[in-house]
Design an enzyme around this catalytic site. Sequence first.
Site, PDB file in Angstrom:
ATOM      1  N   CYS A 115       1.296  -1.276  -0.114  1.00 46.05           N
ATOM      2  CA  CYS A 115       0.343  -0.084   0.075  1.00 46.05           C
ATOM      3  C   CYS A 115       1.033   1.026  -0.158  1.00 46.05           C
ATOM      4  CB  CYS A 115      -1.227   0.399   0.985  1.00 46.05           C
ATOM      5  SG  CYS A 115      -1.749   1.364   1.311  1.00 46.05           S
ATOM      6  N   CYS A 164      -0.515   4.766   2.253  1.00 44.58           N
ATOM      7  CA  CYS A 164      -0.691   4.762   3.545  1.00 44.58           C
ATOM      8  C   CYS A 164      -0.205   2.576   4.318  1.00 44.58           C
ATOM      9  CB  CYS A 164      -1.607   4.644   4.080  1.00 44.58           C
ATOM     10  SG  CYS A 164      -3.865   4.280   3.601  1.00 44.58           S
TER      11      CYS A 164
END
Lengths: 192, 105
Positions: free
Chosen positions: A96, A99
């Site tokens: 990711c 985040c």
Amino acid sequence: MIDREYEALEAAFREALAARGIVTDAEIAERVEVLYGRTPELGGRVVARAWFDPAYKTRLLADGSAAVRELLDLDIGTLKLVVVENVPGVHNVIVCTLCSCYPRMLLGVPPDWYKSVTYRARVVRDPRGVLEEFGLALPPGTAVRVHDSTADMRYIVLPARPVGSEHLDEAACAALVTRDAMIGVAVPSLQS
Amino acid sequence: MSAPCFHAGDRVRVLDLARTGHVRTPRYARGKCGVVERVCGVFGNPEELAYGRWNGAPIPLYRVRFRLADVFPSGAVEAGARDDSDHDTIDVELYESWLAPETTA
């Protein structure tokens, strides 16, 4: 000191939510307990079932969340799980970049390195270099597919069943499936 | 409004929009062209939800697959010494408002 700053912010935010009656301390404690109760062992059971039951594997690849609910009778909330399969010639790895999205409702808390800026920045630019550093040597002719969890989907890798595991039953095979193998920075092996 | 405009296999271009806030389109993907891998369904728009605006219509979300070498040309140079990197890809989830058909400039 940054950690303490975030800790203070988190506490202040939590207290504000509780003070306004938006959530109770008990509800927060319960969610934290659920999250910490989830471990990669759950994912290992899903993977092993897919290895042993081709029809289950088909359902898992078509709708990951439905197949997890079917097998584990587990509350996974709104998790939208996409399962990506390693096949000869294709290796998958999850990240990711924005985040630290991770299928927590299935695998629990992500490892710290998964959340690090270094992993997130590097695995998209040079996935082969990062996999090499994890000690993963891909067979020649393998393409790497990076999956960036930028929005509502969460991912696990369905790794290949290791060669030499033919004599093992489903539970023994499930134990070979590591967290890292489901992120895609490792592959299951009989030594693990 | 919420019926998806694109379908698996369509070639799309990621718009380079000057939006700020809770944007879920990574900078590395902006302006790049790829292929719709699947339609994920419709979801609340995070650019609205993050600011407490809950009433907007859900919008289609896609997984778009890019050639890694198109997205990170310099990374591809680094990886040049490594085998097989020509076929490496990156899949990114993107909301419809960030996508246009590849053929439009």
